[in-house]
Design a protein around this motif. Structure first.
Motif, PDB file in Angstrom:
ATOM      1  N   GLU A  13       0.849  -1.202   0.000  1.00  0.00           N
ATOM      2  CA  GLU A  13       0.000   0.000   0.000  1.00  0.00           C
ATOM      3  C   GLU A  13       0.884   1.252   0.000  1.00  0.00           C
ATOM      4  OE1 GLU A  13      -3.299  -0.508  -0.215  1.00  0.00           O
ATOM      5  OE2 GLU A  13      -2.853  -2.643  -0.148  1.00  0.00           O
ATOM      6  N   LYS A  17       2.326   3.097  -7.009  1.00  0.00           N
ATOM      7  CA  LYS A  17       2.267   2.347  -8.272  1.00  0.00           C
ATOM      8  C   LYS A  17       1.450   3.053  -9.353  1.00  0.00           C
ATOM      9  CE  LYS A  17       0.577  -1.248  -6.264  1.00  0.00           C
ATOM     10  NZ  LYS A  17      -0.668  -0.752  -6.782  1.00  0.00           N
ATOM     11  N   GLU A  40      -5.430  -4.452 -11.627  1.00  0.00           N
ATOM     12  CA  GLU A  40      -6.101  -5.579 -10.970  1.00  0.00           C
ATOM     13  C   GLU A  40      -6.284  -5.266  -9.491  1.00  0.00           C
ATOM     14  OE1 GLU A  40      -4.825  -9.506 -11.609  1.00  0.00           O
ATOM     15  OE2 GLU A  40      -5.464  -9.408 -13.685  1.00  0.00           O
ATOM     16  N   PRO A  41      -7.311  -5.770  -8.795  1.00  0.00           N
ATOM     17  CA  PRO A  41      -8.412  -6.432  -9.468  1.00  0.00           C
ATOM     18  C   PRO A  41      -9.168  -5.429 -10.321  1.00  0.00           C
ATOM     19  CG  PRO A  41      -8.845  -6.195  -7.095  1.00  0.00           C
ATOM     20  CD  PRO A  41      -7.483  -5.687  -7.336  1.00  0.00           C
ATOM     21  N   ARG A  51     -14.016  -6.360  -8.312  1.00  0.00           N
ATOM     22  CA  ARG A  51     -13.144  -5.501  -7.491  1.00  0.00           C
ATOM     23  C   ARG A  51     -13.889  -4.903  -6.297  1.00  0.00           C
ATOM     24  NH1 ARG A  51      -8.420  -2.122  -8.160  1.00  0.00           N
ATOM     25  NH2 ARG A  51      -8.555  -0.382  -6.736  1.00  0.00           N
ATOM     26  N   VAL A  55     -12.531  -4.758  -2.407  1.00  0.00           N
ATOM     27  CA  VAL A  55     -11.901  -3.597  -1.742  1.00  0.00           C
ATOM     28  C   VAL A  55     -12.823  -2.894  -0.750  1.00  0.00           C
ATOM     29  CG1 VAL A  55     -10.293  -3.209  -3.663  1.00  0.00           C
ATOM     30  CG2 VAL A  55     -12.400  -1.889  -3.567  1.00  0.00           C
ATOM     31  N   ARG A  75      -9.240 -12.139 -12.663  1.00  0.00           N
ATOM     32  CA  ARG A  75      -8.028 -12.184 -13.504  1.00  0.00           C
ATOM     33  C   ARG A  75      -8.284 -12.925 -14.819  1.00  0.00           C
ATOM     34  NH1 ARG A  75      -4.048 -13.406  -9.657  1.00  0.00           N
ATOM     35  NH2 ARG A  75      -4.280 -11.154  -9.349  1.00  0.00           N
ATOM     36  N   ASP A  96      -1.186  -2.477 -13.335  1.00  0.00           N
ATOM     37  CA  ASP A  96      -1.034  -2.176 -11.911  1.00  0.00           C
ATOM     38  C   ASP A  96      -1.516  -3.410 -11.128  1.00  0.00           C
ATOM     39  OD1 ASP A  96      -1.208  -1.127  -9.345  1.00  0.00           O
ATOM     40  OD2 ASP A  96      -2.183   0.746  -9.959  1.00  0.00           O
ATOM     41  N   ARG A  97      -0.583  -4.258 -10.702  1.00  0.00           N
ATOM     42  CA  ARG A  97      -0.788  -5.535  -9.982  1.00  0.00           C
ATOM     43  C   ARG A  97      -1.193  -6.674 -10.918  1.00  0.00           C
ATOM     44  NH1 ARG A  97      -0.478  -4.763  -4.664  1.00  0.00           N
ATOM     45  NH2 ARG A  97      -1.188  -2.834  -3.705  1.00  0.00           N
ATOM     46  N   TYR A 105      -0.435 -11.043  -0.985  1.00  0.00           N
ATOM     47  CA  TYR A 105      -1.535 -10.644  -0.090  1.00  0.00           C
ATOM     48  C   TYR A 105      -2.295 -11.862   0.457  1.00  0.00           C
ATOM     49  CZ  TYR A 105      -1.368  -5.575  -0.999  1.00  0.00           C
ATOM     50  OH  TYR A 105      -0.996  -4.244  -1.058  1.00  0.00           O
ATOM     51  N   GLN A 164      -9.534   1.851   2.198  1.00  0.00           N
ATOM     52  CA  GLN A 164      -9.881   0.552   1.626  1.00  0.00           C
ATOM     53  C   GLN A 164      -9.670  -0.598   2.592  1.00  0.00           C
ATOM     54  OE1 GLN A 164      -7.964  -0.450  -1.936  1.00  0.00           O
ATOM     55  NE2 GLN A 164      -9.145   0.945  -3.192  1.00  0.00           N
TER      56      GLN A 164
HETATM   57  P1  TMP Z   1      -4.835  -1.056  -5.445  1.00  0.00           P
HETATM   58  O1  TMP Z   1      -4.955  -0.369  -4.122  1.00  0.00           O
HETATM   59  O2  TMP Z   1      -3.433  -1.293  -5.862  1.00  0.00           O
HETATM   60  O3  TMP Z   1      -5.689  -0.473  -6.500  1.00  0.00           O
HETATM   61  O4  TMP Z   1      -5.404  -2.569  -5.243  1.00  0.00           O
HETATM   62  C1  TMP Z   1      -6.559  -2.828  -4.543  1.00  0.00           C
HETATM   63  C2  TMP Z   1      -6.294  -3.770  -3.412  1.00  0.00           C
HETATM   64  O5  TMP Z   1      -6.412  -5.128  -3.843  1.00  0.00           O
HETATM   65  C3  TMP Z   1      -4.918  -3.640  -2.783  1.00  0.00           C
HETATM   66  O6  TMP Z   1      -5.119  -3.217  -1.461  1.00  0.00           O
HETATM   67  C4  TMP Z   1      -4.337  -5.025  -2.831  1.00  0.00           C
HETATM   68  C5  TMP Z   1      -5.477  -5.927  -3.148  1.00  0.00           C
HETATM   69  N1  TMP Z   1      -5.127  -7.100  -3.958  1.00  0.00           N
HETATM   70  C6  TMP Z   1      -5.001  -8.340  -3.351  1.00  0.00           C
HETATM   71  O7  TMP Z   1      -5.139  -8.452  -2.151  1.00  0.00           O
HETATM   72  N2  TMP Z   1      -4.689  -9.416  -4.124  1.00  0.00           N
HETATM   73  C7  TMP Z   1      -4.528  -9.340  -5.483  1.00  0.00           C
HETATM   74  O8  TMP Z   1      -4.259 -10.352  -6.134  1.00  0.00           O
HETATM   75  C8  TMP Z   1      -4.684  -8.041  -6.100  1.00  0.00           C
HETATM   76  C9  TMP Z   1      -4.530  -7.926  -7.583  1.00  0.00           C
HETATM   77  C10 TMP Z   1      -4.982  -6.959  -5.309  1.00  0.00           C
END
Ligand code: TMP
Length: 221
Positions: A13, A17, A40-41, A51, A55, A75, A96-97, A105, A164
Motif C-alpha cells: 500500500e 504504483k 487488478e483487481p 473488485r 476492496v 483475472r 497495476d498488480r 496478499y 480501503q
Molecule cells: P490497489 O490499491 O493497488 O488499486 O489494489 C486494490 C487492493 O487489492 C490492494 O489493497 C491489494 C489488493 N489485492 C489483493 O489483495 N490481491 C490481489 O491479487 C490483487 C490484484 C490486489
C-alpha cells in the motif's frame, strides 16, 4: 504474429504504483510504443464488478480461499478480454498488480500459502507471465501512512470515500506481504526488479525507466 510486452507493477500500500504506471506509460508512448494501461483487481467490466466485492466492506468478509477465487475469476476475465487481445496486437500492457499480488496478499498476508496460489495461477493464468515486474518497495509504516493521507485527501473531495479494506489489515499482515514480494524478487531475478519507492516521484520514475530500458530497449519498435 507480433507479440506485445507485458509489464506489471507490484508492491504494498502507498508505494505510488498508480502514479508511476501513468508516468511509465507516457514515457513509453513518447518513444512510439502503443501502450495499454490496466489494473487488478479490475481491468474489464466484469472484473471491475468483482473488485468492489474485494476492496469494500469488512476486513474479514471473505475466507482466504474465497477471496483468492474471486481474484482469479477477475483475472481470468481481465486476461481474456483486455490483456491477451492487446498483447496479440503487439501492444505493451502496463498493469497495476497481477498474480504476484495474490501470492503476497492472500498467500503471505492471509496465510493461504504461496504454493496454493501458484497452483491456481497455473490453472487460471497458464503460460502468460509478465516480461518484466517492477516491485515498488517501501517500509510498511511509511506506505500505510501515505495511503492514509491519500484517503483523507480524497475524503475531503468526495464524501463516502474511505480507507480501503486492505489498508485496514494489521501491520503483521502487511509485513508478511512485503516479505513475500521480496522473496518473489529473489526467486525470479530474470523477471523482477526491486525499485526503492521511498524517494521523490521523479527519482522513482527514473529508476523504473532505467530498469525498463536495460531489459526491454531492444523490443521498442
Ligand atoms: P490497489 O490499491 O493497488 O488499486 O489494489 C486494490 C487492493 O487489492 C490492494 O489493497 C491489494 C489488493 N489485492 C489483493 O489483495 N490481491 C490481489 O491479487 C490483487 C490484484 C490486489
Amino acid at each position: 504474429m507480433t507479440q506485445g510486452i507485458f509489464i506489471t507493477l507490484e508492491g504494498g500500500e502507498g508505494t505510488g504504483k498508480t502514479t508511476q504506471q501513468s508516468l511509465l506509460a507516457d514515457a513509453l508512448r513518447a518513444k512510439g510504443v502503443e501502450v495499454v494501461t490496466t489494473r487488478e483487481p479490475g481491468g474489464s467490466p466484469g472484473a471491475e464488478d468483482i473488485r468492489r466485492l474485494l476492496v469494500e466492506g469488512e476486513v474479514g468478509r471473505w475466507t482466504p480461499m474465497s477471496e483468492t477465487l474471486l481474484l482469479f475469476a477477475a483475472r481470468n476475465d481481465h486476461l481474456a478480454r483486455t490483456i491477451l487481445p492487446a498483447l496479440e496486437k503487439g501492444e505493451w500492457v502496463v498493469c497495476d498488480r497481477f498474480s504476484d499480488s495474490t501470492i503476497a496478499y492472500q498467500g503471505g498476508g492471509m496465510e493461504l500459502g504461496a504454493g496454493v496460489v501458484r497452483e491456481l495461477s497455473k490453472l487460471v493464468v497458464g503460460e502468460t507471465a509478465p516480461d518484466l515486474t517492477l516491485i515498488l518497495d517501501l517500509p510498511v509504516e511509511t506506505g500505510l501512512q501515505r495511503a492514509q493521507t491519500r484517503a483523507t485527501e480524497e475524503n475531503a473531495k468526495e464524501a463516502g470515500n474511505h480507507i480501503q479494506r486492505y489498508e485496514r489489515m494489521d501491520q503483521a499482515f502487511h509485513e508478511r506481504m512485503r516479505g513475500c514480494f521480496l522473496e518473489i524478487a529473489a526467486q525470479e531475478p530474470g523477471r523482477c526488479v526491486i525499485i526503492d519507492a521511498a524517494g521523490e516521484v521523479e527519482t522513482v520514475h527514473e529508476a523504473i525507466m532505467a530498469a525498463v530500458l536495460e531489459r526491454l530497449e531492444t523490443r521498442i519498435p
